[in-house]
Design a protein around this motif. Sequence first.
Motif, PDB file in Angstrom:
ATOM      1  N   GLN A 271       0.844  -1.192   0.000  1.00 46.22           N
ATOM      2  CA  GLN A 271       0.000   0.000   0.000  1.00 46.22           C
ATOM      3  C   GLN A 271       0.882   1.245   0.000  1.00 46.22           C
ATOM      4  OE1 GLN A 271      -2.487  -0.204   3.480  1.00 46.22           O
ATOM      5  NE2 GLN A 271      -3.922  -1.660   2.548  1.00 46.22           N
ATOM      6  N   ARG A 272       0.253   2.359  -0.356  1.00 47.67           N
ATOM      7  CA  ARG A 272       0.927   3.653  -0.281  1.00 47.67           C
ATOM      8  C   ARG A 272      -0.151   4.718  -0.081  1.00 47.67           C
ATOM      9  NH1 ARG A 272       4.370   2.810  -3.513  1.00 47.67           N
ATOM     10  NH2 ARG A 272       3.653   0.747  -4.161  1.00 47.67           N
ATOM     11  N   PRO A 273       0.181   5.896   0.402  1.00 40.91           N
ATOM     12  CA  PRO A 273      -0.824   6.945   0.613  1.00 40.91           C
ATOM     13  C   PRO A 273      -1.498   7.368  -0.688  1.00 40.91           C
ATOM     14  CG  PRO A 273       1.168   7.438   1.847  1.00 40.91           C
ATOM     15  CD  PRO A 273       1.505   6.284   0.943  1.00 40.91           C
ATOM     16  N   THR A 274      -2.720   7.849  -0.567  1.00 40.73           N
ATOM     17  CA  THR A 274      -3.478   8.331  -1.710  1.00 40.73           C
ATOM     18  C   THR A 274      -4.164   9.648  -1.356  1.00 40.73           C
ATOM     19  OG1 THR A 274      -5.437   7.075  -1.043  1.00 40.73           O
ATOM     20  CG2 THR A 274      -3.953   6.033  -2.639  1.00 40.73           C
ATOM     21  N   ALA A 275      -4.518  10.385  -2.410  1.00 43.15           N
ATOM     22  CA  ALA A 275      -5.283  11.623  -2.246  1.00 43.15           C
ATOM     23  C   ALA A 275      -5.901  11.976  -3.583  1.00 43.15           C
ATOM     24  CB  ALA A 275      -4.394  12.766  -1.765  1.00 43.15           C
ATOM     25  N   PHE A 276      -6.853  12.892  -3.537  1.00 38.94           N
ATOM     26  CA  PHE A 276      -7.390  13.465  -4.767  1.00 38.94           C
ATOM     27  C   PHE A 276      -6.918  14.913  -4.870  1.00 38.94           C
ATOM     28  CE2 PHE A 276     -10.730  13.978  -1.523  1.00 38.94           C
ATOM     29  CZ  PHE A 276     -10.945  15.358  -1.567  1.00 38.94           C
ATOM     30  N   VAL A 277      -6.812  15.395  -6.083  1.00 35.91           N
ATOM     31  CA  VAL A 277      -6.393  16.773  -6.324  1.00 35.91           C
ATOM     32  C   VAL A 277      -7.495  17.727  -5.878  1.00 35.91           C
ATOM     33  CG1 VAL A 277      -5.793  18.459  -8.109  1.00 35.91           C
ATOM     34  CG2 VAL A 277      -4.888  16.122  -8.235  1.00 35.91           C
ATOM     35  N   ASN A 278      -7.099  18.833  -5.286  1.00 34.67           N
ATOM     36  CA  ASN A 278      -8.048  19.875  -4.923  1.00 34.67           C
ATOM     37  C   ASN A 278      -7.382  21.225  -5.189  1.00 34.67           C
ATOM     38  OD1 ASN A 278     -10.505  20.845  -4.034  1.00 34.67           O
ATOM     39  ND2 ASN A 278     -10.409  19.884  -2.021  1.00 34.67           N
ATOM     40  N   TRP A 279      -8.160  22.292  -5.147  1.00 38.21           N
ATOM     41  CA  TRP A 279      -7.589  23.624  -5.365  1.00 38.21           C
ATOM     42  C   TRP A 279      -8.406  24.645  -4.617  1.00 38.21           C
ATOM     43  CZ3 TRP A 279      -8.942  26.441 -10.513  1.00 38.21           C
ATOM     44  CH2 TRP A 279     -10.180  26.016 -11.013  1.00 38.21           C
ATOM     45  N   VAL A 280      -7.982  25.892  -4.630  1.00 39.17           N
ATOM     46  CA  VAL A 280      -8.620  26.936  -3.832  1.00 39.17           C
ATOM     47  C   VAL A 280     -10.099  27.040  -4.168  1.00 39.17           C
ATOM     48  CG1 VAL A 280      -8.561  29.376  -3.206  1.00 39.17           C
ATOM     49  CG2 VAL A 280      -6.423  28.180  -3.763  1.00 39.17           C
ATOM     50  N   THR A 281     -10.437  26.892  -5.436  1.00 34.21           N
ATOM     51  CA  THR A 281     -11.813  27.053  -5.889  1.00 34.21           C
ATOM     52  C   THR A 281     -12.777  26.077  -5.231  1.00 34.21           C
ATOM     53  OG1 THR A 281     -11.144  28.011  -8.003  1.00 34.21           O
ATOM     54  CG2 THR A 281     -13.265  26.877  -7.963  1.00 34.21           C
ATOM     55  N   THR A 282     -12.315  24.867  -4.901  1.00 29.27           N
ATOM     56  CA  THR A 282     -13.209  23.879  -4.285  1.00 29.27           C
ATOM     57  C   THR A 282     -12.730  23.470  -2.894  1.00 29.27           C
ATOM     58  OG1 THR A 282     -12.036  22.143  -5.518  1.00 29.27           O
ATOM     59  CG2 THR A 282     -14.107  22.948  -6.447  1.00 29.27           C
ATOM     60  N   ASP A 283     -11.965  24.328  -2.232  1.00 33.02           N
ATOM     61  CA  ASP A 283     -11.549  23.992  -0.874  1.00 33.02           C
ATOM     62  C   ASP A 283     -12.752  24.076   0.071  1.00 33.02           C
ATOM     63  OD1 ASP A 283     -11.990  26.631  -0.044  1.00 33.02           O
ATOM     64  OD2 ASP A 283      -9.892  27.216  -0.157  1.00 33.02           O
ATOM     65  N   PRO A 284     -12.638  23.546   1.292  1.00 32.43           N
ATOM     66  CA  PRO A 284     -13.787  23.547   2.215  1.00 32.43           C
ATOM     67  C   PRO A 284     -13.994  24.855   2.960  1.00 32.43           C
ATOM     68  CG  PRO A 284     -11.947  22.365   3.194  1.00 32.43           C
ATOM     69  CD  PRO A 284     -11.516  22.724   1.800  1.00 32.43           C
ATOM     70  N   LEU A 285     -13.171  25.856   2.719  1.00 34.75           N
ATOM     71  CA  LEU A 285     -13.275  27.135   3.409  1.00 34.75           C
ATOM     72  C   LEU A 285     -14.328  28.036   2.769  1.00 34.75           C
ATOM     73  CD1 LEU A 285      -9.448  27.803   3.740  1.00 34.75           C
ATOM     74  CD2 LEU A 285     -10.987  27.282   5.640  1.00 34.75           C
ATOM     75  N   ALA A 286     -14.885  28.920   3.548  1.00 41.99           N
ATOM     76  CA  ALA A 286     -15.785  29.953   3.029  1.00 41.99           C
ATOM     77  C   ALA A 286     -14.961  31.183   2.684  1.00 41.99           C
ATOM     78  CB  ALA A 286     -16.844  30.313   4.067  1.00 41.99           C
ATOM     79  N   HIS A 287     -15.238  31.768   1.502  1.00 41.98           N
ATOM     80  CA  HIS A 287     -14.468  32.917   1.029  1.00 41.98           C
ATOM     81  C   HIS A 287     -15.428  34.046   0.626  1.00 41.98           C
ATOM     82  CE1 HIS A 287     -10.817  30.568   1.125  1.00 41.98           C
ATOM     83  NE2 HIS A 287     -11.340  29.654   0.329  1.00 41.98           N
ATOM     84  N   PRO A 288     -15.942  34.770   1.590  1.00 43.89           N
ATOM     85  CA  PRO A 288     -16.940  35.803   1.281  1.00 43.89           C
ATOM     86  C   PRO A 288     -16.400  36.957   0.441  1.00 43.89           C
ATOM     87  CG  PRO A 288     -16.258  35.940   3.587  1.00 43.89           C
ATOM     88  CD  PRO A 288     -15.697  34.658   3.043  1.00 43.89           C
TER      89      PRO A 288
END
Length: 754
Positions: A271-288
């Motif tokens: 096994q080895r670590p895994t992740a999916f690509v993400n970016w600022v546009t779909t991050d979980p933070l709110a950006h008012p």
Amino acid sequence: MERRRFLASISAGSFSCLAGCQRLAGSSAEETSSGPGESPGTETSAGSRTESPTTADVSPDGAAFRVAGDGFERWTDGGFEPLTVRGINLGMAKPGAFPGQAAITREEYDRWLAAMGDIANVVRTYTIHPPAFYRALAAYNETAAEPLFLLQGTWVPTAELLDADDATELSRTVDRELQRTVDVLHGEATLPERPGHASGTYDADVSGTTLGLLFGIEWPPDVVARTDERGTAGELDGRYLRAAHASPFERWLGGRLNAAVGHETETYGVQRPTAFVNWVTTDPLAHPYEPYGDEDSVSVDPDALTATDAYPAGTFAAYHAYPYYPDLLNETPSYVDYVDHRGEQNSYAGYLNDLVGSTSHPVLLAEFGVPSSRGIAHHHVHGRDQGRHTETRQGELVGAMYEDILHAGCAGGIVFSWQDEWFKRTWNLDERSVPGRRPFWSNIETPEQRFGLLAFEPTDGVSLDGSVDGWTDGLRVAATGDGGSGTRKLQRARVTHDYEGLAVRLEFEATGEPIDWSATNALVTIGLTGRRAALPFGLDATAPADFVVNLAGAGESRLLVESSYDAFAREFGSLAGLDVASYRTGDAGFVPVYEPVTLGYTVPPTGEQVPFDAVETGQLRYGVGNPAADQYDSLTDVYAAPDGRVVEVRLPWVLLNVADPSSKRRIETDWDAGLEVTSFDEIDVGVATYAPNDDAGTPQSDSTAVDRAAPGARGDRLETVAYGWEEWNRLSYDERLKESYEVLRRTDWAGDPG
């Protein structure tokens, strides 16, 4: 030509296939192309087996690497040790080829990996590379004092994803590609030829030095939203990955990674670590403070996924994040006012601080960087703009951003990118070039093409240092005229070109003194349309000119365009508040050359209006353009010899409305044709000197007259010569490690505050 940190001379042949889908706006990830349906043809893999073929040194639970605490760990000598990622992204493009053509050779991979290994410990790919890459990586790691670890990506066909408008429609396609990816890492795959993909026999086992799998692209918000709307929230109960209260899109991501981990665990026993690509546009933070709704309309949260006890290697969060985009990074007060570890305001560090605090997963900055392009596409509030950086400054800023990444508590960062990518486009100039021909010339104006630490330069190209190298095959024209105004005597001009632009060399009488720009100015006229125009600067002369270069010394030299042929005015004139009617008719005369950096917007919480903004990219920078020189300035447009003997100027093709020099196509003449292109045969070039007005605007002599000209002047008509070249489909270029590479090597990735 001598080049600093020269690597190799390459001759790239012509390619019959020019297919390559265009990337999404704002993305700096890799482009590939493939058809909507898969026809796998003949394909083999290891199949189910009980014995692992890998030579990896793995822990008792089968993990050579794992996620632990705030980062990665590597199993070595009977235990796990921390591993901080200092990586470089490697695409599949090179001059003359789109990424989907998989044209990089084994020799190129060998050179590149060796150079990467000198400054980095991780190489990240976006998709499966040709077998030569994995053979080269295995060979490098056999003898390297420290291994170069691989973070292997699996691409999602962007065009198909947009067409489907629902990610779940691509589940079968994606799962098969993830399975292929795993088999490739173990050297147990033979992949058939497929448009937009690498193929061949994969017999190099690099699984022992593969840090992890990174799946996906910068997810289009519309696709995420449509997938969520069409599905229902629920749980993923996978053997290796689980999700509680996950959105349909997050559950889809988890399902893909669960299948990939399952295939490697059950087939190869590791096994080895895994992740999916993400970016600022779909991050979980709110950006008012984000002015564009699509840039904060939906979230994809890595914390929606958790590893089960059957998956000890674990998952991490991976983000692409640049300092200048989206605009929320310039507008959010808590970011703009954030004080970094240096005691300086730093919006990028402010964002990273929030991002790390938003997740329980270790955060890897899988893409970051700035380009060393001549042009600029976005400003950053603290100067880390998208473009217009020297190579030296590029290296300093990359080092500073890497420091920010580590100080924020990230697991490391991977700079974008290893090599310059000629096939790419940038939003503010993409309509001015022919899409299928972009890999065949070097658009130095376009930021997306200049993120690399490795440059590709025309063999025997113009060096802008006063030497005759690069000029010997050009057109040579003698100057004529009385020269009675006291200006420096122009003797001749030379005209040549390379993949980067049109170049003109002015040769003056030798006096041992620099040119006195208050007494002597020079102009270069450039005509593509055949139309004659009255020249600016108070000259009583006309020429077949669509562009005029005024050489008046550092800070005062610029490129001007005849207003009816101004591509910026045609595309952005109304937004820029120009008198479009006078541009359309040409009554505005010759005008400065601009490019936009923002279309303008309203900041939501405050209602502040940020206006349309553009920069005068036609301003010409003086310096030395030879990388071998101690005074090298990679943004040099003009070289003026200290003894006044030579002045050289190079003009980027795109600023001359040449949409493709390799097939000789330019923007149409008529305003109503917009940015449509047409063919041309030659360029009319003229050179002249004249005495400028003094600081008060008073003529010093007969300043309305041309002094000397090449080839000459008849009355009020400046003569020109026709310069042409053969179209090309083959490229000859040199590889050169940029000054940014040297900065990172020399400083060990420790940058200044920026």
